[in-house]
Design a protein around this motif. Structure first.
Motif, PDB file in Angstrom:
ATOM      1  N   ASP A 207       0.810  -1.222   0.000  1.00  0.00           N
ATOM      2  CA  ASP A 207       0.000   0.000   0.000  1.00  0.00           C
ATOM      3  C   ASP A 207       0.844   1.273   0.000  1.00  0.00           C
ATOM      4  N   PHE A 208       1.979   1.207  -0.668  1.00  0.00           N
ATOM      5  CA  PHE A 208       2.853   2.374  -0.848  1.00  0.00           C
ATOM      6  C   PHE A 208       3.123   2.560  -2.342  1.00  0.00           C
ATOM      7  N   ALA A 209       2.641   3.642  -2.929  1.00  0.00           N
ATOM      8  CA  ALA A 209       2.810   3.868  -4.361  1.00  0.00           C
ATOM      9  C   ALA A 209       4.273   4.047  -4.764  1.00  0.00           C
ATOM     10  N   PHE A 210       5.125   4.470  -3.840  1.00  0.00           N
ATOM     11  CA  PHE A 210       6.529   4.659  -4.211  1.00  0.00           C
ATOM     12  C   PHE A 210       7.249   3.336  -4.483  1.00  0.00           C
ATOM     13  N   LEU A 211       6.608   2.210  -4.144  1.00  0.00           N
ATOM     14  CA  LEU A 211       7.210   0.907  -4.409  1.00  0.00           C
ATOM     15  C   LEU A 211       6.923   0.414  -5.830  1.00  0.00           C
ATOM     16  N   ASP A 212       6.059   1.129  -6.566  1.00  0.00           N
ATOM     17  CA  ASP A 212       5.798   0.774  -7.966  1.00  0.00           C
ATOM     18  C   ASP A 212       5.305   2.007  -8.716  1.00  0.00           C
ATOM     19  N   ILE A 213       6.149   3.010  -8.773  1.00  0.00           N
ATOM     20  CA  ILE A 213       5.773   4.287  -9.385  1.00  0.00           C
ATOM     21  C   ILE A 213       5.347   4.117 -10.836  1.00  0.00           C
ATOM     22  N   ASP A 214       5.993   3.206 -11.554  1.00  0.00           N
ATOM     23  CA  ASP A 214       5.727   3.050 -12.979  1.00  0.00           C
ATOM     24  C   ASP A 214       4.591   2.074 -13.294  1.00  0.00           C
ATOM     25  N   ARG A 215       3.760   1.754 -12.308  1.00  0.00           N
ATOM     26  CA  ARG A 215       2.652   0.820 -12.544  1.00  0.00           C
ATOM     27  C   ARG A 215       1.768   1.278 -13.712  1.00  0.00           C
ATOM     28  N   ALA A 216       1.550   2.564 -13.837  1.00  0.00           N
ATOM     29  CA  ALA A 216       0.666   3.083 -14.890  1.00  0.00           C
ATOM     30  C   ALA A 216       1.151   2.725 -16.296  1.00  0.00           C
ATOM     31  N   LYS A 217       2.434   2.525 -16.451  1.00  0.00           N
ATOM     32  CA  LYS A 217       2.998   2.203 -17.770  1.00  0.00           C
ATOM     33  C   LYS A 217       2.370   0.921 -18.325  1.00  0.00           C
ATOM     34  N   LYS A 218       2.037  -0.013 -17.435  1.00  0.00           N
ATOM     35  CA  LYS A 218       1.463  -1.288 -17.871  1.00  0.00           C
ATOM     36  C   LYS A 218       0.106  -1.090 -18.532  1.00  0.00           C
ATOM     37  N   ALA A 219      -0.644  -0.118 -18.053  1.00  0.00           N
ATOM     38  CA  ALA A 219      -1.991   0.108 -18.584  1.00  0.00           C
ATOM     39  C   ALA A 219      -1.955   0.569 -20.036  1.00  0.00           C
ATOM     40  N   LEU A 220      -0.931   1.303 -20.407  1.00  0.00           N
ATOM     41  CA  LEU A 220      -0.864   1.872 -21.747  1.00  0.00           C
ATOM     42  C   LEU A 220      -0.841   0.796 -22.830  1.00  0.00           C
ATOM     43  N   GLY A 221      -0.236  -0.339 -22.512  1.00  0.00           N
ATOM     44  CA  GLY A 221      -0.138  -1.408 -23.499  1.00  0.00           C
ATOM     45  C   GLY A 221      -1.337  -2.335 -23.515  1.00  0.00           C
ATOM     46  N   ILE A 222      -2.167  -2.264 -22.480  1.00  0.00           N
ATOM     47  CA  ILE A 222      -3.307  -3.179 -22.373  1.00  0.00           C
ATOM     48  C   ILE A 222      -4.517  -2.667 -23.146  1.00  0.00           C
ATOM     49  N   TYR A 223      -4.654  -1.346 -23.232  1.00  0.00           N
ATOM     50  CA  TYR A 223      -5.844  -0.756 -23.843  1.00  0.00           C
ATOM     51  C   TYR A 223      -5.451   0.173 -25.000  1.00  0.00           C
ATOM     52  N   PRO A 224      -5.108  -0.402 -26.146  1.00  0.00           N
ATOM     53  CA  PRO A 224      -4.664   0.408 -27.294  1.00  0.00           C
ATOM     54  C   PRO A 224      -5.758   1.302 -27.875  1.00  0.00           C
TER      55      PRO A 224
END
Length: 239
Positions: free
Chosen positions: A98-115
């Motif tokens: 529950d700490f966003a600083f442990l996966d700051i780049d999580r949003a990058k994954k979404a970009l490839g899932i929903y073209p």
């Protein structure tokens, strides 16, 4: 001498393991749990590729949300579903411990899932918003919009010269880091839109609480979130 060095190394490793275990235990018992009604919405939502999905996956607009630090991500489900009901694909990103600083780049994954998505928004509450700012700093071309809920960029994160459109929403009763919040405006683009919600506090953006050092809300939680959802929708589609 060799045995002494080996003992020192073993002692250091043991200490690090003990500290890690202590941190994990502290993180688990310190989380602000979601209210049952929010938990129920969360559990019914679809889970896909590290995201909790609300809304139509065929939407051309997507909203990626980073939860606040030590807040059960389910706490945001009701507000995010209301946003999704307006036709926006909403992707809640639960974070490690529950700490966003442990996966700051999580949003990058979404970009490839929903073209099919044409309009991308990244957002976050409190610590989640600060890490969303850091993501924008690292990847300035990934998102067109940034929404901050009771949040601000860290001192090391300046978006002043960024082209991203920013909406910052906060409550009059949120007394957490008020002076820092005010000074942080200098690190946001000059055309940032600020919305102050009268009577709103820090924890009111989610279904959890009360939060330490937070002010007492003078409006209902649902009212605060309804105002927030409308403001986000208007912000996205008014440009």
């Amino acid at each position: 001498m060799g045995k002494i060095i080996k003992r020192i190394i073993v002692a250091i490793i043991a200490l690090l393991l003990l500290m890690s275990a202590g941190f994990l235990l502290w993180a688990q018992i310190s989380v602000y749990p979601a209210f049952p009604e929010a938990k129920a919405v969360y559990e019914r939502a679809e889970k896909q590729d590290d995201f909790v999905v609300f809304g139509d996956k065929k939407s051309d607009t997507a909203f990626v949300f980073y939860p606040g630090g030590l807040v059960d991500p389910a706490a945001y489900s009701i507000m995010l579903k209301k946003l999704a009901d307006r036709g926006i694909l909403v992707l809640l990103a639960p974070m490690p411990l529950d700490f966003a600083f442990l996966d700051i780049d999580r949003a990058k994954k979404a970009l490839g899932i929903y073209p099919n998505v044409k309009k991308w928004i990244i957002a976050g509450h409190s610590l989640g918003g600060a890490m969303a700012c850091e993501y924008v700093k690292r990847h300035p071309n990934d998102f067109s919009y940034l929404v901050l809920l009771a949040s601000y960029p860290a001192e090391s994160t300046s978006l002043r010269n960024s082209d991203i459109k920013v909406l910052s929403i906060y409550g009059t009763e949120d007394i957490l880091d008020r002076e820092i919040f005010i000074s942080s405006a200098a690190r946001l683009p000059s055309d940032t839109k600020f919305l102050e919600i009268a009577g709103a506090n820090h924890a009111g953006f989610g279904h959890y609480g009360p939060q330490k050092k937070d002010g007492e809300a003078k409006i209902k939680r649902d009212t605060q979130q309804d105002i927030t959802v409308k403001a986000i929708y208007d912000f996205i589609y008014s440009r």
